[in-house]
Scaffold this active site. Structure first.
Site, PDB file in Angstrom:
ATOM      1  N   GLN A   1      -6.733  -8.008  -9.699  1.00  0.00           N
ATOM      2  CA  GLN A   1      -6.379  -9.125  -8.833  1.00  0.00           C
ATOM      3  C   GLN A   1      -7.587 -10.042  -8.607  1.00  0.00           C
ATOM      4  O   GLN A   1      -7.433 -11.269  -8.494  1.00  0.00           O
ATOM      5  CB  GLN A   1      -5.851  -8.606  -7.501  1.00  0.00           C
ATOM      6  CG  GLN A   1      -6.839  -7.720  -6.756  1.00  0.00           C
ATOM      7  CD  GLN A   1      -6.303  -7.256  -5.424  1.00  0.00           C
ATOM      8  OE1 GLN A   1      -5.490  -7.933  -4.810  1.00  0.00           O
ATOM      9  NE2 GLN A   1      -6.764  -6.105  -4.966  1.00  0.00           N
TER      10      GLN A   1
ATOM     11  N   SER B   1      -7.443 -12.199   1.270  1.00  0.00           N
ATOM     12  CA  SER B   1      -6.643 -11.607   2.344  1.00  0.00           C
ATOM     13  C   SER B   1      -7.335 -10.360   2.863  1.00  0.00           C
ATOM     14  O   SER B   1      -8.082  -9.701   2.148  1.00  0.00           O
ATOM     15  CB  SER B   1      -5.246 -11.254   1.830  1.00  0.00           C
ATOM     16  OG  SER B   1      -5.330 -10.378   0.717  1.00  0.00           O
TER      17      SER B   1
ATOM     18  N   HIS C   1      -3.004  -8.872   5.161  1.00  0.00           N
ATOM     19  CA  HIS C   1      -2.000  -8.633   4.123  1.00  0.00           C
ATOM     20  C   HIS C   1      -1.754  -7.135   4.026  1.00  0.00           C
ATOM     21  O   HIS C   1      -2.367  -6.438   3.213  1.00  0.00           O
ATOM     22  CB  HIS C   1      -2.512  -9.203   2.797  1.00  0.00           C
ATOM     23  CG  HIS C   1      -1.653  -8.923   1.614  1.00  0.00           C
ATOM     24  ND1 HIS C   1      -0.305  -8.633   1.695  1.00  0.00           N
ATOM     25  CD2 HIS C   1      -1.957  -8.903   0.277  1.00  0.00           C
ATOM     26  CE1 HIS C   1       0.176  -8.440   0.479  1.00  0.00           C
ATOM     27  NE2 HIS C   1      -0.795  -8.592  -0.394  1.00  0.00           N
TER      28      HIS C   1
ATOM     29  N   ARG D   1     -10.857 -14.461  12.724  1.00  0.00           N
ATOM     30  CA  ARG D   1     -12.297 -14.535  12.951  1.00  0.00           C
ATOM     31  C   ARG D   1     -12.706 -15.938  13.374  1.00  0.00           C
ATOM     32  O   ARG D   1     -12.211 -16.933  12.832  1.00  0.00           O
ATOM     33  CB  ARG D   1     -13.060 -14.180  11.670  1.00  0.00           C
ATOM     34  CG  ARG D   1     -12.765 -12.804  11.112  1.00  0.00           C
ATOM     35  CD  ARG D   1     -13.535 -12.594   9.828  1.00  0.00           C
ATOM     36  NE  ARG D   1     -13.234 -11.301   9.222  1.00  0.00           N
ATOM     37  CZ  ARG D   1     -12.930 -11.123   7.950  1.00  0.00           C
ATOM     38  NH1 ARG D   1     -12.890 -12.162   7.133  1.00  0.00           N
ATOM     39  NH2 ARG D   1     -12.670  -9.925   7.466  1.00  0.00           N
ATOM     40  N   GLU D   2     -13.631 -15.995  14.313  1.00  0.00           N
ATOM     41  CA  GLU D   2     -14.291 -17.261  14.651  1.00  0.00           C
ATOM     42  C   GLU D   2     -15.434 -17.417  13.657  1.00  0.00           C
ATOM     43  O   GLU D   2     -16.550 -16.988  13.893  1.00  0.00           O
ATOM     44  CB  GLU D   2     -14.813 -17.228  16.092  1.00  0.00           C
ATOM     45  CG  GLU D   2     -13.736 -17.244  17.155  1.00  0.00           C
ATOM     46  CD  GLU D   2     -13.141 -18.627  17.407  1.00  0.00           C
ATOM     47  OE1 GLU D   2     -13.568 -19.574  16.696  1.00  0.00           O
ATOM     48  OE2 GLU D   2     -12.275 -18.750  18.280  1.00  0.00           O
TER      49      GLU D   2
ATOM     50  N   GLY E   1       1.821  -7.675  -7.935  1.00  0.00           N
ATOM     51  CA  GLY E   1       1.300  -6.969  -9.085  1.00  0.00           C
ATOM     52  C   GLY E   1       2.284  -6.973 -10.240  1.00  0.00           C
ATOM     53  O   GLY E   1       3.491  -6.964 -10.036  1.00  0.00           O
TER      54      GLY E   1
ATOM     55  N   CYS F   1       3.027  -6.233  -3.820  1.00  0.00           N
ATOM     56  CA  CYS F   1       2.869  -6.979  -2.566  1.00  0.00           C
ATOM     57  C   CYS F   1       4.185  -7.555  -2.055  1.00  0.00           C
ATOM     58  O   CYS F   1       4.301  -7.879  -0.879  1.00  0.00           O
ATOM     59  CB  CYS F   1       1.853  -8.098  -2.733  1.00  0.00           C
ATOM     60  SG  CYS F   1       0.196  -7.503  -3.138  1.00  0.00           S
TER      61      CYS F   1
ATOM     62  N   CYS G   1       2.775 -13.764  -4.524  1.00  0.00           N
ATOM     63  CA  CYS G   1       2.368 -13.160  -5.789  1.00  0.00           C
ATOM     64  C   CYS G   1       2.414 -11.644  -5.659  1.00  0.00           C
ATOM     65  O   CYS G   1       2.214 -11.092  -4.580  1.00  0.00           O
ATOM     66  CB  CYS G   1       0.967 -13.631  -6.179  1.00  0.00           C
ATOM     67  SG  CYS G   1      -0.300 -13.312  -4.937  1.00  0.00           S
TER      68      CYS G   1
END
Length: 384
Positions: free
Chosen positions: A159, A239, A340, A214-215, A372, A91, A370
């Protein structure tokens, strides 16, 4: 003789397309080319005078295979003479790309480097690399390693498991994570409506804004099923998978003078540390402590922080251990709201951090995430 410095003169990103959204059918090379074209067009450096293109990308298979950094540059119609290389630090791949670019600049071997990343998660979901390996007899990347088995046994490397372990160890409740996630969406929507992302986003055709926010409500999130039996981690506090690209232009002092460029930030510190790979997502905590010692700074010197919201428990544990203010962290929302895109996230966060530092007139900003393998990069920018 003074130490050579690495300067950021530009930082851009594409809009973030939600999974199976407006950018889902865009080839990874074209999505990466989009931000590279913008960097070249905006800064007036002849395209054949760039020294290298360093791109982050995870799961480099299918349309992302074949050194996607080089492919993106060529797909942008830019000079054949410029090479490219692709980085995978999971990541943190494009944040590491910035570190490699800065190190090249500071070594005196290069003057103009683009660091960035691209990920098309609609066409290549996060599990695709493992799925592609199954016909070869591998169920996961660790299968068949006697060294790994001797050291870690059959403990699952996940994860989701790590995010749950963190929530449990730091006593972070599901409700607290959902409140954190809701605030991420609120901040992202507010920043979009206020136009805070307008300077950093290069519209892709008719796609001008991030599609992932998002609402939602605490009531809606409370209805979501846990990702693990008996757990508290849900999709609502995780994410979002998405499609995006991002890029940062890093140059030397000589390049500033040669091309009459205005530096926007100096890379004041860069480091990377690691922790237990089974816990996987905890490394930003010791990595931040290491960065403070290495740089001679304290978090009191840092005006803004971007920490990737892989799962709500990750930044919440970091905030709890460091004592840093949530009011100065991910101020425009994080990956729970904004997505992400794996290999593109590092320079996506850095782009947002730089622009917000400028908007608020903050001198120092810190980025960590963070990764992997239980890793975490830390970058400190100084606004100029």
């Amino acid at each position: 003789m003074s130490t050579p410095q690495a300067y950021i003169v530009d930082a851009v990103r594409s809009p973030t397309g939600r999974r199976r959204g407006s950018l889902a059918q865009v080839h990874g090379a074209d999505l990466g080319a989009h931000v590279l074209k913008a960097i070249v067009e905006r800064n007036g450096i002849p395209d054949n005078e760039y020294d290298d293109v360093i791109f982050g990308c995870v799961d480099t298979i299918g349309p992302l295979a074949g050194d996607i950094a080089r492919t993106c540059w060529l797909a942008a119609g830019l000079s054949d003479e410029v090479p490219g290389t692709t980085v995978d630090r999971q990541c943190g791949s494009s944040q590491q790309a910035v570190h490699f670019a800065a190190q090249a600049i500071m070594s005196g071997t290069m003057d103009v480097v683009v660091a960035g990343g691209v990920q098309t998660m609609s066409s290549i979901p996060i599990s695709s690399a493992m799925l592609a390996a199954q016909p070869l007899g591998f169920d996961n990347p660790f299968s068949g390693s006697t060294g790994w088995q001797a050291r870690y046994g059959d403990v699952p490397v996940s994860q989701f498991n790590s995010a749950q372990m963190i929530a449990d160890k730091w006593n972070i409740s599901r409700q607290a994570m959902e409140e954190f996630a809701l605030e991420s969406h609120r901040r992202g929507i507010a920043a979009t409506q206020a136009g805070y992302f307008d300077r950093e986003i290069v519209p892709f055709g008719d796609v001008k804004y991030d599609e992932t926010m998002r609402e939602t409500s605490l009531e809606k999130m409370a209805e979501l099923a846990a990702l693990m039996e008996g757990g508290t981690i849900t999709a609502g506090v995780s994410s979002q998978t998405c499609d995006a690209s991002s890029a940062v232009l890093v140059v030397s002092e000589a390049a500033l003078k040669r091309y009459n460029l205005t530096p926007r930030a100096r890379i004041a510190h860069m480091s990377v540390r690691a922790a237990d790979p089974i816990w996987m997502l905890t490394a930003p905590i010791p990595a931040t402590e290491y960065a403070m010692k290495k740089s001679g700074m304290s978090l009191n010197d840092i005006g803004l922080v971007e920490i990737n919201e892989a799962f709500a428990s990750v930044p919440m544990a970091w905030l709890q251990d460091t004592g840093y203010s949530h009011e100065q962290t991910n101020v425009n929302g994080g990956a729970i709201a904004l997505g992400h895109p794996l290999g593109a996230t590092g320079t996506k966060l850095m782009t947002t951090l730089l622009h917000e530092m400028e908007r608020r007139n903050v001198r120092y900003g810190l980025q960590t995430m963070c990764e992997g393998g239980g890793q975490a990069n830390v970058t400190i920018l100084e606004k100029l």
